[in-house]
Design a protein around this motif. Structure first.
Motif, short mmCIF file in Angstrom:
data_model
loop_
_atom_site.label_atom_id
_atom_site.label_comp_id
_atom_site.label_asym_id
_atom_site.label_seq_id
_atom_site.Cartn_x
_atom_site.Cartn_y
_atom_site.Cartn_z
N ARG A 118 9.30 4.21 -0.07
CA ARG A 118 8.96 5.48 0.13
C ARG A 118 8.48 5.90 1.42
NH1 ARG A 118 3.78 5.13 -1.39
NH2 ARG A 118 3.43 3.79 -3.24
N ALA A 119 7.85 5.12 2.25
CA ALA A 119 7.44 5.19 3.52
C ALA A 119 7.78 3.80 4.29
CB ALA A 119 6.08 5.63 3.41
N MET A 132 -4.79 -1.11 2.35
CA MET A 132 -5.61 -0.07 2.26
C MET A 132 -5.03 1.12 3.01
SD MET A 132 -9.34 -1.88 3.26
CE MET A 132 -8.53 -3.31 2.76
N GLY A 134 -2.85 3.56 2.44
CA GLY A 134 -1.79 4.13 1.50
C GLY A 134 -0.98 3.38 0.66
N GLY A 135 -1.50 2.05 0.47
CA GLY A 135 -1.12 1.12 -0.48
C GLY A 135 0.29 0.48 0.25
N ALA A 141 3.97 0.87 -6.92
CA ALA A 141 2.58 0.37 -6.38
C ALA A 141 2.00 -0.80 -6.80
CB ALA A 141 1.74 1.51 -7.17
N LEU B 98 0.25 8.18 -14.98
CA LEU B 98 -0.03 7.52 -13.84
C LEU B 98 0.32 8.43 -12.66
CD1 LEU B 98 0.13 3.89 -14.49
CD2 LEU B 98 -2.00 5.15 -14.29
N ALA B 102 -3.65 8.86 -2.64
CA ALA B 102 -3.59 8.97 -1.19
C ALA B 102 -4.06 7.52 -0.81
CB ALA B 102 -4.37 10.06 -0.39
N LYS B 103 -4.71 6.86 -1.36
CA LYS B 103 -5.18 5.31 -1.25
C LYS B 103 -4.23 4.64 -1.61
CE LYS B 103 -9.56 6.44 0.03
NZ LYS B 103 -9.90 6.46 1.59
N GLY B 104 -3.05 4.51 -2.57
CA GLY B 104 -2.20 3.98 -2.65
C GLY B 104 -1.78 3.72 -4.15
N PRO B 105 -2.72 2.95 -4.73
CA PRO B 105 -2.84 2.50 -6.14
C PRO B 105 -2.52 3.90 -7.24
CG PRO B 105 -4.96 2.10 -5.70
CD PRO B 105 -4.17 2.58 -4.57
N ARG B 106 -1.60 3.58 -8.29
CA ARG B 106 -1.56 4.69 -8.96
C ARG B 106 -2.74 4.87 -9.95
NH1 ARG B 106 4.22 6.51 -9.78
NH2 ARG B 106 5.08 5.84 -7.70
N THR B 348 -3.25 7.97 5.67
CA THR B 348 -1.90 8.19 5.81
C THR B 348 -1.40 8.14 4.41
OG1 THR B 348 -2.46 6.21 7.05
CG2 THR B 348 -0.42 7.59 7.69
N VAL B 349 -0.52 8.85 3.99
CA VAL B 349 -0.05 9.14 2.60
C VAL B 349 1.29 8.48 2.69
CG1 VAL B 349 0.66 10.72 0.75
CG2 VAL B 349 -1.36 11.44 2.32
N ALA B 350 1.77 7.56 1.66
CA ALA B 350 2.97 6.94 1.57
C ALA B 350 3.64 7.58 0.50
CB ALA B 350 2.72 5.33 1.32
N SER B 351 3.43 8.66 -0.02
CA SER B 351 4.22 9.33 -1.11
C SER B 351 4.20 10.90 -1.22
CB SER B 351 3.91 8.84 -2.43
OG SER B 351 4.60 9.53 -3.43
N LEU B 352 5.06 11.31 -1.34
CA LEU B 352 4.84 13.14 -1.29
C LEU B 352 4.39 13.64 -2.67
CD1 LEU B 352 8.16 14.10 0.78
CD2 LEU B 352 6.07 13.97 1.45
N ARG B 442 -12.27 -2.29 7.72
CA ARG B 442 -11.80 -1.60 6.02
C ARG B 442 -11.57 -3.11 5.49
NH1 ARG B 442 -8.34 3.79 6.38
NH2 ARG B 442 -10.13 4.94 7.04
#
Lengths: 291, 456
Positions: A118-119, A132, A134-135, A141, B98, B102-106, B348-352, B442
């Motif tokens: 998706r990105a 870290m 945005g996964g 995920a 779920l 923004a951090k990634g995990p659902r 940084t966001v990886a999903s809309l 991090r």
């Protein structure tokens, strides 16, 4: 003979000092002697000196001590070949012990050709960093990010990334040292005895349709494997098939046959076999980015 | 643009208080700083994450199919380090599922289907007399309102308000610096919600027993300072002070240094030196919600960046998916970077499909052509130039820390005070080799904690 007068006392003093210290050492050797089984050195010689810790002891020396004491059978060394372990057993006059080969297995089959992105991730090139930020870019995920932290961590050259960005474990070289299990930030690797032939290569907890939208080989929790398996062997928990390995003796290749995605597989003789109804994946190219 | 230039040339700014080190990124606030806060439309579905805050996630108290009214509590706090969650719109609970974060995990979220024909009036809540409440009651009321640090860290506000008994708090600092480039959320709040802000400050002062409060703002927002000084109470307990515009002036340790010249010791809370630091957005929400027994259901979000056609400041219901906001504001469908929060410290966001949370003050969209590209991708070797050492506001040695992190010597990094780093990003911003130092740190913090836990 002035020179002689000056040198003689020095020589005598040094000689006396030498004799005194030699006596101290001679006494110390007797008095402070610690008996150590000479077989420990011999056994250590026969071990691979990998110091990987897979046996549960801190290094080969500690393992050698434990085998000599009889705490563990020689077969617990997973790096040595069976013949080498037999040599140690013969030397110590113990039985080699029964030990099954354990290998690292990946609970994901979502390579770039079946799992959607998706990105695009462009940061530091390690899985730990991607998780870290945005996964990472993968739609799923839980899935393997394919940046190869496991490959880097493997000191036995047993993990290689394939063309679809998935790590492949060379079962001959894998010593079950646990390094990849620690390295994977998504906890996808686990150590499994090779008798665990039934395997779910997925960790996606999304419900059916959503899981399939993210990855074509995800477990969609249809429950067919659970129905086809002997009772209690496979359970659908949180939208994922979970195998109860305490009932592993009941396992057969039957439950994998009706799996529509091929998420549950049968691993025998280093070959991964998918069920008859699993969709065939013939695509070799990465799937396009889907936002 | 011109106002920015005038601020820079103004000799008075040289006498304004500040902290040492830090950087001056291009502000780019003029795109949205003049735009009043607008109410954003309600999306058809809200994804209300149960973990909106630092600490423990809330526990749902609704079930699928239940109708809720706007402002009604839908999840309760799970212990002290947790806050409840309120329904941002009238509608029906679809399910608990779920959703991406923004951090990634659902993570689990309550999915709320908004009734389209609804007036969306807040029917929940009743007025109460804050002045007759005891400090303990105020702190409880603030927890019940679901308040967390709206500046970005999302730390539960009532925890900040309950310092250990040996700490005597005399000064409250209200943080209106907003040092992050592009964001104008706090700027607009100071101008448009000045009365709520002052009311909130007074409530915090009462809860903590402090005699004075200082609202600190950077000198690139003189209009905010002017508006606020007109709204201040006559007794002189609250004052407004301007500090020099510099990043990261909005970090609590930097602000304390600049405003009252107190240093917060390493690993301590501001209360250890007699202070409480609160963000203006949080404070203004306290002033607006507590007298009405209401909860946090919406927040001001700056949507900006060249990838957006209609930039501005919007009042967005919590849980609105990013996709809904971006599509309505003319998102062109491709972005190099999509950041929730500010460009320096945001995620940084990886999903809309990531929803707006209580801690999200901005959405910044960059197109590839807006970004200055370095020749050759990736990171170059460290040349030990020391620029990061000069930039680090915590006076750490990012260069040495970076080298240790690259070698995986995570435990040794303690000697170089790894955990004093608050990830402001100044070191990465100035690094001529483009080393992603913050990303390294991090990972290092995570690995360091894991190694220590394993060693025990």
């Amino acid at each position: 003979m002035d020179l002689m007068n000056q040198v003689t006392p020095a020589v005598l003093f040094m000689a006396a000092l030498g004799i005194l210290l030699a006596t101290v050492i001679a006494v110390a050797v007797r008095r402070l002697y610690v008996y150590e089984d000479p077989r420990i050195d011999e056994v250590e010689e026969m071990l691979p000196a990998a110091n990987c810790g897979a046996c549960g002891y801190p290094g080969c020396r500690a393992f050698a001590e434990a085998t000599v004491k009889g705490e563990v059978p020689p077969s617990k060394c997973s790096v040595n070949t069976a013949e080498d372990n037999q040599l140690i057993a013969d030397y110590l006059g113990v039985s080699v012990g029964e030990s099954e080969k354990i290998v690292a297995r990946l609970a994901c089959a979502g390579g770039t050709h079946v799992a959607r992105m998706r990105a695009r991730y462009a940061g530091l090139n390690t899985c730990a960093a991607a998780v870290m930020a945005g996964g990472g870019g993968k739609a799923c995920a839980w899935g393997c990010l394919g940046l190869g932290d496991c490959d880097t961590s493997c000191t036995f050259d047993a993990i290689h990334m394939n063309e679809f960005g998935l790590p492949v474990v060379d079962e001959d070289k894998c010593t079950a040292c646990n390094d990849c299990v620690v390295a994977c930030p998504l906890d996808l690797f686990s150590l499994q005895p090779i008798s665990h032939k039934l395997w779910v290569a997925c960790k996606n907890l999304e419900e059916g349709e959503q899981a399939l939208a993210e990855c074509e080989v995800a477990c969609n929790a249809c429950g067919r494997c659970s129905v086809d398996a002997p009772e209690g062997l496979i359970e659908i928990r949180n939208n994922l098939a979970v195998i109860d390995y305490s009932r592993n003796h009941l396992a057969t290749p039957v439950p994998i046959q009706r799996c529509p995605t091929g998420a549950i597989v049968w691993i025998e003789n280093k070959k991964t076999i998918k069920g008859a109804e699993a969709k065939r994946i013939i695509r070799k190219t990465p799937l396009p980015l889907q936002t | 643009m011109s106002s920015g230039l005038i601020t820079k040339l103004n000799p008075a700014r040289l006498f304004r208080p500040t902290f040492s080190h830090g950087v001056h990124p291009e502000e780019n606030k003029h795109f949205t700083s003049g735009k009043p806060i607008e109410r954003h439309a309600f999306p058809p579905e809200l994804n209300l994450l149960l973990s909106q805050n630092a600490g423990k996630p809330s526990v749902p108290i609704v079930h699928a199919g239940q109708e809720v009214v706007r402002g009604e509590p839908i999840a309760r706090a799970d212990g002290f380090m947790s806050v409840p969650l309120h329904a941002p719109a009238t509608g029906v609970i679809k399910r608990i599922d779920l959703v991406p974060t923004a951090k990634g995990p659902r993570k689990p979220a309550i999915i709320l289907k908004v009734y389209p024909g609804e007036s969306q009036e807040i029917l929940y809540g009743a007025p109460r007399d804050v002045d007759s409440m005891s400090p303990g009651e105020i702190i409880q009321a603030i927890q019940d309102a679901g308040l967390v640090g709206l500046g970005g860290a999302a730390f539960p506000t009532h925890v900040k308000l309950s310092p250990p008994p040996e700490h005597k708090v005399d000064t409250i600092l209200i943080n209106g610096c907003e040092c992050e480039p592009y964001l104008t959320t706090d700027h607009r709040i100071m101008i448009e919600q000045a009365d709520d802000l002052v009311r909130g400050t007074q409530i915090i002062m009462r809860a903590m027993g402090a005699e004075r409060a200082i609202i600190g703002t950077e000198d690139n927002k003189p209009d905010a300072a002017r508006t606020l000084s007109r709204a201040l109470p006559a007794d002189g307990s609250i004052s407004v002070k301007m500090v020099r515009t510099k990043y990261p002036q909005g970090a609590e340790k930097m602000l304390a240094k600049a405003l009252v010249n107190r240093e917060i010791p390493s690993g301590n809370y501001p209360s250890s030196v007699g202070m409480g630091v609160f963000n203006v957005a949080t404070t203004s929400q306290i002033g607006a919600l507590i007298p009405w027994r209401r909860g946090v259901i919406e927040r001001v979000v700056t949507v900006t960046g060249a990838g957006i056609e209609k930039r501005g400041n919007f009042l967005v219901p919590i849980g609105t998916p990013l996709r809904f906001i971006l599509e309505r504001l003319g998102y062109k469908g491709s972005a190099k970077y999509l950041i929730m929060g500010g460009p320096m410290m945001g995620d940084t966001v990886a999903s809309l499909d990531v929803p707006i949370t209580k801690g999200c003050g901005g959405i910044v969209v960059f197109r590839p052509e807006d970004l200055q590209q370095r020749n050759g991708e990736g990171e170059l070797p460290c040349i030990s130039c020391g620029k990061c050492v000069d930039a680090c506001p915590m006076h750490l040695n990012p260069c040495q820390l970076g080298k240790l992190a690259r070698k995986g010597r995570y435990l040794e990094m303690d000697e170089y005070h790894l955990f004093d780093c608050f990830e402001c990003g100044c070191c990465h911003y100035v690094c001529p080799s483009g080393i992603p130092l913050v990303q390294y740190f991090r990972i290092s913090k995570l690995m360091n904690r894991e190694l220590k836990a394993a060693g025990k």
